[in-house]
Enzyme design. Structure first.
Site, mmCIF file in Angstrom:
data_model
loop_
_atom_site.group_PDB
_atom_site.id
_atom_site.type_symbol
_atom_site.label_atom_id
_atom_site.label_comp_id
_atom_site.label_asym_id
_atom_site.label_seq_id
_atom_site.Cartn_x
_atom_site.Cartn_y
_atom_site.Cartn_z
ATOM 1 N N ASP A 1 0.847 -1.192 0.000
ATOM 2 C CA ASP A 1 0.000 0.000 0.000
ATOM 3 C C ASP A 1 0.885 1.247 0.000
ATOM 4 O O ASP A 1 1.635 1.487 0.944
ATOM 5 C CB ASP A 1 -0.895 -0.011 1.235
ATOM 6 C CG ASP A 1 -2.037 0.986 1.137
ATOM 7 O OD1 ASP A 1 -1.835 2.077 0.564
ATOM 8 O OD2 ASP A 1 -3.139 0.680 1.633
ATOM 9 N N SER B 1 -7.059 5.032 -1.977
ATOM 10 C CA SER B 1 -6.861 3.613 -1.704
ATOM 11 C C SER B 1 -8.050 2.727 -2.049
ATOM 12 O O SER B 1 -7.888 1.677 -2.681
ATOM 13 C CB SER B 1 -6.492 3.409 -0.232
ATOM 14 O OG SER B 1 -5.219 3.951 0.033
ATOM 15 N N PHE C 1 -5.417 -9.413 15.326
ATOM 16 C CA PHE C 1 -4.300 -9.334 16.263
ATOM 17 C C PHE C 1 -4.102 -7.961 16.897
ATOM 18 O O PHE C 1 -3.234 -7.811 17.753
ATOM 19 C CB PHE C 1 -3.008 -9.769 15.562
ATOM 20 C CG PHE C 1 -3.074 -11.172 15.028
ATOM 21 C CD1 PHE C 1 -3.076 -12.258 15.895
ATOM 22 C CD2 PHE C 1 -3.144 -11.409 13.667
ATOM 23 C CE1 PHE C 1 -3.141 -13.553 15.413
ATOM 24 C CE2 PHE C 1 -3.203 -12.704 13.169
ATOM 25 C CZ PHE C 1 -3.211 -13.782 14.041
ATOM 26 N N ASP D 1 2.851 -8.370 18.016
ATOM 27 C CA ASP D 1 2.006 -8.927 16.964
ATOM 28 C C ASP D 1 2.801 -9.925 16.128
ATOM 29 O O ASP D 1 4.027 -9.824 16.029
ATOM 30 C CB ASP D 1 1.505 -7.816 16.042
ATOM 31 C CG ASP D 1 0.645 -6.801 16.776
ATOM 32 O OD1 ASP D 1 0.052 -7.173 17.802
ATOM 33 O OD2 ASP D 1 0.586 -5.644 16.325
ATOM 34 N N GLU E 1 -0.952 -8.114 1.993
ATOM 35 C CA GLU E 1 -0.835 -6.657 1.922
ATOM 36 C C GLU E 1 0.109 -6.112 2.977
ATOM 37 O O GLU E 1 -0.034 -6.398 4.177
ATOM 38 C CB GLU E 1 -2.203 -5.982 2.105
ATOM 39 C CG GLU E 1 -2.112 -4.476 1.873
ATOM 40 C CD GLU E 1 -3.217 -3.664 2.542
ATOM 41 O OE1 GLU E 1 -3.338 -2.474 2.195
ATOM 42 O OE2 GLU E 1 -3.942 -4.197 3.396
ATOM 43 N N ASP F 1 2.053 2.713 3.504
ATOM 44 C CA ASP F 1 1.290 3.933 3.234
ATOM 45 C C ASP F 1 1.231 4.849 4.458
ATOM 46 O O ASP F 1 1.418 6.065 4.344
ATOM 47 C CB ASP F 1 -0.122 3.524 2.799
ATOM 48 C CG ASP F 1 -1.068 4.689 2.655
ATOM 49 O OD1 ASP F 1 -0.956 5.432 1.671
ATOM 50 O OD2 ASP F 1 -1.939 4.859 3.536
#
EC number: 3.1.3.1
Length: 605
Positions: A68, A118, A297, A328, A354, A359
């Protein structure tokens, strides 16, 4: 004499009508609805397929990797950072997608926006149609914040097509699973911000479901095998504390716990499913006993890779001495777990990976985290490549849009820290600057801020911007596409519309509207047409060495261009069509010579 003139004129008319192409009908310009983009993609496919060889493989599995905001500048700088972390100069380092054989560029504009946003970019990338700014899973008929506009504008996605083919599906992301990019695979919303019902206007909540509810209740969301990422807050009601952040509650107003509803629905259908919310639970997962997995998560987005395993700042409402462990699972961890489940399906799978936080770091004008997240995306791809066979798996790496980060300097030496300041100061104000800069964003100051030193690698460094904004904007430039696997080099080349990408993937995998490729075997090597003696055969460079080879009739071997043989739109045999054109092109001049001979004989007599 007049009779002969009439004959000559008549034959000229016949010749012109046969050899000239039929006039094309003028058609009114189509609206930019789904049909327009489907047709546009099909036209681009036909142009790519003219280079196809006799090998026509099918992609059993599809892995789509999306960074992204991963602009071309981002990948270049990340490549150098990867090398420098290994103690090298960095410029000649390769990221894994740099080694892929196919490279193309995608145009990222939206239907109504020059610079891509997006959710609209994700709709193009995953559904195959250009969309309007901040709408999700809708074609041109969708209007921002207009619930009624979704009724007739919903479009299907790559996951719909994969399910139709009997394949498994999965989504792994470092963003919220209800965020713009992953949501385009399963949701249809007039606003990307309707992630839970608290964001949906009260008067339309009964008519338009929020994105999280669509994932749990609607097609194709409820049939997705693996869903992992962040975003618990959109699944939990306001009265329920978050399991890892007790001082935070869910955001749902309907009182539903959608994570529990998801597990309950799978149990009702007697499916082997499991809901998890921590790295420890993921590590204990037994993929042999699980076919459906929901992993949420984090409360919101997952932590940046730079923060994983570190002690985070104290949360609001806690004592100063209280800290929270940010631990995480990595994107690679989630990718391995997803593939261990998806690979059990003999018909194959579709998986979206992803890197969603590239981004976010760019929006902060923080290139350290943006590049670090890019390298984590590469690590996840490497983990995937260890588990799949590239001969039957099409892997496509791309971005939804770019960013306004630039990279440059004045005679900067090889191996200079990519996150540091240039070695030469500005020749205008004499001040130093970093080689990575932003066009817009929070890094603007007057007089402009100076880099701490030439080798700063601070994770928190905010690099300077030309125009002050609270957040940096997206970039409007084309983004790269890298591809590996069946038909990659044929389908991904040149500059294409972003909406072309899923159609090309569908063609490689024989999905949905492209399934006829596998139902009807396409012959790219039809028997060559034997040209008449009046036309010397053209020999391509491929067959030049075989000039002495006989075709059975004392003629040279003839190679017909694959662009001719693969045109599926022809209403009759292409070979027969060209044979007729060639025969007429020989016959008509012969008739002219014959008529001219008798005409001249008549004049002389």
């Amino acid at each position: 004499m007049s009779a002969w003139c009439c004959i000559v004129i008549m034959m000229s008319t016949i010749s012109t009508s046969v050899l000239s192409p039929a006039p094309q009908k003028t058609e009114a310009k189509e609206a930019y609805d789904r049909h327009y983009w489907y047709a546009q993609a099909q036209e681009t496919l036909q142009k790519r397929l003219q280079y196809a060889s006799d090998k026509n493989p099918v992609a059993k599995n599809i892995i789509l990797v999306v960074g992204d905001g991963m602009s071309l500048t981002t990948t270049t700088a990340a490549r150098i950072l990867r090398g420098q972390r290994r103690g090298q100069s960095g410029e000649d380092t390769d990221l894994v997608w740099d080694t892929f054989p196919a490279v193309a560029l995608a145009k990222t504009y939206n239907l109504d926006a020059q610079t891509g946003e997006s959710s609209a970019c994700a709709t193009a990338l995953l559904c195959g149609v250009k969309a309007r700014y901040e709408t999700l899973g809708l074609d041109a008929g969708g209007r921002f914040n207009n619930c009624a506009s979704t009724i007739d504008s919903k479009v299907t996605s790559l996951i719909d097509w994969a399910h139709e083919a009997g394949k498994s599906s999965g989504i792994v992301t470092t963003a919220r699973v209800t965020h713009a990019t992953p949501a385009a695979l399963y949701a249809h919303a007039p606003s990307r911000y309707w992630e839970d019902d608290s964001r949906v206007p009260p008067n339309v909540r009964k008519d338009c479901k929020d994105i999280a509810m669509q994932l749990v209740e609607n097609e194709p969301g409820k049939h997705i095998n693996v869903i992992m990422g962040g975003g618990r807050r959109h699944f939990l009601p306001t009265i329920t504390p978050d399991p890892e952040h007790p001082n935070r509650e869910g955001r749902r107003l309907d009182g539903r716990n959608l994570a529990e509803d998801w597990a309950r629905e799978k149990k009702r259908r007697r499916l082997r499913a499991q809901y998890i919310h921590s790295r420890e639970q993921l590590a204990k997962l037994d993929p042999r006993s699980v076919d459906y997995l929901l992993g949420l998560f984090e409360y919101s987005h997952m932590e940046f890779n730079a923060e994983r395993g570190a002690v985070a700042d104290a949360e609001e409402g806690t004592s100063a001495g209280t800290s929270v462990k940010a631990d995480d699972p990595s994107l690679a961890d989630m990718t391995r777990a997803a593939l261990s489940i998806l690979l059990k399906n003999e018909k194959g799978f579709f998986l979206l990976i992803e890197g969603g936080r590239i981004d976010h770091a760019h929006h902060y004008n923080n290139p350290y985290r943006a590049l670090d997240e890019t390298l984590e995306l590469e690590t996840a791809l490497l983990a995937a490549l260890e588990k799949v066979n590239p001969t039957e798996t099409l892997i496509v790496v791309t971005a939804d849009h770019g960013h306004v980060m630039t990279f440059g300097g004045q005679a900067t030496p090889r191996g200079h820290p990519v996150l540091g300041a240039d070695t030469v100061a500005s020749d205008i104000d004499g001040l130093r600057y970093t080689t990575l800069l932003y066009g817009t964003g929070p890094g603007h100051s007057e007089p402009r801020a100076l880099p701490v030193n030439s080798t700063t690698l601070s994770p928190d460094a905010v690099h300077a911007s030309a125009v002050p904004r609270q957040w940096a904007t997206h970039g409007g430039e084309d983004v790269p596409i890298y591809a590996l696997g069946p038909m990659a080099t044929i389908l991904f080349a040149g500059v294409v519309e972003q909406s072309y990408i899923p159609h090309a993937i569908a063609y490689a995998a024989c999905f949905a509207h492209q399934s006829r490729r596998c139902q009807v075997k396409t012959n790219f090597t039809q028997t060559p047409v034997k040209l008449p003696n009046c036309v010397p055969p053209e020999v391509s460079s491929v067959s030049a060495a075989d000039e002495t080879r006989s075709d059975g009739s004392n003629g040279r071997r003839i190679v017909i261009a694959s662009s001719v043989m693969s045109d599926e739109r022809a209403s009759r045999s292409t070979a027969a069509f060209f044979a007729q054109r060639i025969t007429l092109s020989c016959l008509i001049p012969s008739l002219f010579h014959f008529i001219s001979y008798f005409y001249l004989s008549f004049i002389i007599q």
